[in-house]
Design an enzyme around this catalytic site. Structure first.
Site, PDB file in Angstrom:
ATOM      1  CD1 TRP A  35       2.085 -49.461  16.698  1.00 44.52           C
ATOM      2  CD2 TRP A  35       0.049 -48.822  17.131  1.00 44.52           C
ATOM      3  NE1 TRP A  35       2.128 -48.547  17.919  1.00 44.52           N
ATOM      4  CE2 TRP A  35       0.823 -48.177  18.056  1.00 44.52           C
ATOM      5  CE3 TRP A  35      -1.308 -48.625  17.257  1.00 44.52           C
ATOM      6  CZ2 TRP A  35       0.382 -47.425  19.108  1.00 44.52           C
ATOM      7  CZ3 TRP A  35      -1.902 -48.014  18.198  1.00 44.52           C
ATOM      8  CH2 TRP A  35      -0.996 -47.161  18.884  1.00 44.52           C
ATOM      9  CG  ASN A  37       4.622 -46.264  19.142  1.00 43.38           C
ATOM     10  OD1 ASN A  37       4.281 -47.462  18.543  1.00 43.38           O
ATOM     11  ND2 ASN A  37       5.353 -45.849  19.945  1.00 43.38           N
ATOM     12  CG  ASP A  38       7.347 -42.946  19.969  1.00 48.77           C
ATOM     13  OD1 ASP A  38       6.039 -42.949  20.008  1.00 48.77           O
ATOM     14  OD2 ASP A  38       7.999 -43.167  20.911  1.00 48.77           O
ATOM     15  CG  PHE A  97      10.544 -49.511  23.501  1.00 48.75           C
ATOM     16  CD1 PHE A  97       9.774 -50.867  22.670  1.00 48.75           C
ATOM     17  CD2 PHE A  97      10.112 -49.322  24.819  1.00 48.75           C
ATOM     18  CE1 PHE A  97       8.719 -51.533  23.447  1.00 48.75           C
ATOM     19  CE2 PHE A  97       8.934 -50.124  25.346  1.00 48.75           C
ATOM     20  CZ  PHE A  97       8.418 -51.024  24.790  1.00 48.75           C
ATOM     21  CB  SER A  98      11.745 -44.526  21.015  1.00 53.21           C
ATOM     22  OG  SER A  98      10.430 -44.481  20.254  1.00 53.21           O
ATOM     23  NE  ARG A 160       9.286 -45.598  27.769  1.00 53.19           N
ATOM     24  CZ  ARG A 160       8.846 -46.062  29.195  1.00 53.19           C
ATOM     25  NH1 ARG A 160       9.475 -46.921  30.067  1.00 53.19           N
ATOM     26  NH2 ARG A 160       7.692 -45.269  29.466  1.00 53.19           N
ATOM     27  CG  ASP A 161      11.782 -43.086  24.655  1.00 56.60           C
ATOM     28  OD1 ASP A 161      12.070 -44.365  24.361  1.00 56.60           O
ATOM     29  OD2 ASP A 161      10.792 -42.909  25.313  1.00 56.60           O
TER      30      ASP A 161
HETATM   31  C1  FRU Z   1       6.397 -43.273  23.419  1.00 52.93           C
HETATM   32  C2  FRU Z   1       7.109 -44.586  23.712  1.00 52.93           C
HETATM   33  C3  FRU Z   1       8.471 -44.474  23.966  1.00 52.93           C
HETATM   34  C4  FRU Z   1       8.722 -46.092  23.880  1.00 52.93           C
HETATM   35  C5  FRU Z   1       7.886 -46.422  22.578  1.00 52.93           C
HETATM   36  C6  FRU Z   1       7.490 -47.770  22.642  1.00 52.93           C
HETATM   37  O1  FRU Z   1       5.539 -43.239  22.611  1.00 52.93           O
HETATM   38  O2  FRU Z   1       6.359 -45.260  25.042  1.00 52.93           O
HETATM   39  O3  FRU Z   1       8.840 -44.130  25.438  1.00 52.93           O
HETATM   40  O4  FRU Z   1      10.178 -46.169  23.563  1.00 52.93           O
HETATM   41  O5  FRU Z   1       6.917 -45.755  22.529  1.00 52.93           O
HETATM   42  O6  FRU Z   1       6.654 -48.043  21.435  1.00 52.93           O
END
Ligand code: FRU
Length: 497
Positions: A35, A37-38, A97-98, A160-161
């Site tokens: 998988w 994501n970001d 995380f991101s 976060r992020d």
């Molecule tokens: C956005 C998010 C971020 C987080 C990450 C976790 O898609 O939810 O806020 O850091 O993905 O995978």
């Protein structure tokens, strides 16, 4: 962290052995398996573009987050790098995380990410404990973690992020926060050494009371203006054309300077009108261009490739941003993408007969369409491209619709599966001049309208068998001014297996 990275690599290799390539991207970044994501840590370091991403290497669902990694000298040919970060500290026990990356004065690549813990150790039932953390690398490949640098105040669970940039001598960091009143906010911190950080201000609160959290905020200059790009989480039901997905991204244009608030001069606009475009991040290329990549995926949909194909999630092509005079964000594939073109079919200018349909490309897996139509001489109700068109007449329909004056991306007859349906549409204000650029990969479609004033990005999973591309008229004729189709080459430096 070495043991955790080793286990992650092993699990990913096992999963790779099960990968089915029917929808696996050829010119988009995805993990070999598992998988994603970001996009994270977008940067240019030691002569190479660095792209990291949220990654669960051991499964096709979201799970304990790692940072996957690829790099490229030219934004065209990509090298797979080892997984960069795995959970290994108490602070990032349940996920790395991101976050983002910058080059420090000591010449190392500094990555800022959110260390994530579930308070109850299992899930979000009692909320999160999230801390902004720092890791650094001398070679851009292997990282040393330095632990937490920005801790949340007591009771703040969504925090976060981090996105970091420099203005003069000062470093700035923003990230998303959910306030006690359940409002989505962006907080700003500052630092002189990237290690010790001071709270500067609440930079932004989304005026929409339904927005309870902001994910992945990014603040960057374009010309005289500053753009705040972010991913709002909302409880509102979709209405109108934009923001129809479980996860959406948008932006405001305004002004900002160190020591000041961000003052928007525009209202919120979608950054993309398609089904799957989330958590975009930008960075500045060495030549000053502002480049963007986003995640082409969603948490809310069962994505077809998740079920049996051993992978899930991909990033958009790198895009270059600019601002129109109307302060609309324009986004086009980076110029380098042209180097992927292999075989050009120039269909020239022609009139397509009433209700006519013409096949433009057979075995159409990875390609780009450049289409220009004179709408003043077109009577067709729709100017339609049948993308991912298979034997039984299934396709994704990318069309200019004369009645609504919009560009539509309709997956009604695509084969993807549950949740993978419905249409999206973007405004068209080109008057009688329709200009479309469409990038199609084995499992996705990216549509750029005009000079990039609007874009639609969607996963699209065709049915089994060979796929073709056709241009189709509906109850009228189409006056094509120019039409070129280019096959696009794969991006990987070496094959996965
Ligand atoms: C956005 C998010 C971020 C987080 C990450 C976790 O898609 O939810 O806020 O850091 O993905 O995978």
């Amino acid at each position: 962290m070495q043991d955790a990275l080793h286990r992650a690599a092993q699990a990913n290799t096992d999963l790779l052995a099960t990968r089915d390539d029917r929808w696996y991207p050829t010119f988009h970044v995805a993990a070999p398996a598992g998988w994603i994501n970001d996009p994270n840590g977008l940067s240019h370091f030691q002569g190479r573009y660095q792209v990291f991403f949220q990654h669960h290497p051991a499964g096709t669902d979201w799970g304990p987050m790692h940072w996957g990694h690829v790099s490229s000298e030219d934004l065209v040919t990509w090298r797979r790098e080892p997984i960069a970060l795995a959970p290994s500290l108490e602070e990032d026990r349940d996920g790395v995380f991101s976050g983002s990356a910058v080059t420090g004065d000591d010449g190392t690549l500094k990555v800022f990410y959110t260390g994530h813990r579930w308070i109850n150790g299992v899930d979000d039932a009692e909320g999160n404990l999230q801390v902004q953390c720092l890791a650094q690398s001398v070679d851009g490949v292997s990282f040393t973690k330095l632990g937490g640098v920005v801790e949340p105040p007591a009771g703040v669970l969504d925090f976060r992020d981090p996105k970091v940039w420099r203005a003069g001598e000062t470093w700035y960091m923003i990230f998303g926060v959910q306030s006690a009143e359940r409002r989505g906010r962006v907080w700003l911190y500052r630092s002189l050494d990237l290690l010790s950080w001071e709270f500067d201000r609440v930079l932004f609160e989304d005026p929409d009371p339904d927005v309870f959290m902001i994910e992945c905020p990014d603040l960057f200059p374009l010309g005289e203006h500053w753009v705040l790009l972010y991913s709002p989480m909302t409880t509102a039901r979709p209405s109108g054309h934009g923001g129809r997905n479980g996860h959406n991204a948008g932006y405001l244009v305004g002004s900002w300077a160190p020591g000041e608030d961000f003052t928007p001069t525009t209202s919120y606009r979608p950054a993309d009108w398609g089904h799957t475009f989330y958590a975009p991040q930008t960075f500045e290329a060495p030549d000053g261009r502002r480049l963007l990549l986003a995640w082409m995926g969603a948490f809310t949909l069962p994505v077809a490739s998740q079920r049996a194909d051993g992978w899930s999630g991909q990033l958009t092509v790198p895009r270059e941003l600019s601002l129109g005079e109307d302060l609309r964000l324009r986004s086009l594939p980076v110029a380098e993408i042209a180097a992927l073109r292999r075989e050009t079919h120039d269909h020239g200018s022609f009139d397509l007969a009433a209700d006519g349909s013409t096949v433009l490309l057979e075995d159409a897996e990875a390609f780009e369409v450049e289409l220009e139509v004179d709408l003043s001489r077109t009577t067709s109700e729709q100017v339609g491209l049948q993308v991912h068109r298979t034997g039984e007449g299934l396709c994704t329909w990318v069309a200019y619709d004369d009645q609504s004056g919009r560009v539509v991306l309709d997956r009604r007859s695509s084969a993807g599966g549950p949740g993978d349906r419905g249409y999206r549409s973007a405004p068209h204000d080109g008057g009688d001049h329709l200009l479309l650029r469409v990038l199609v990969d084995r499992g996705s479609v990216e549509v750029f309208v005009g000079e990039g004033e609007e874009n639609l990005t969607s996963l699209s999973f065709p049915a089994e068998g060979p796929r073709s591309l056709a241009l189709t008229a509906v109850a009228g004729t189409i006056a094509v001014q120019s039409l070129r189709v280019h096959r696009l080459a794969p991006i990987w430096e070496s094959p996965d297996r």
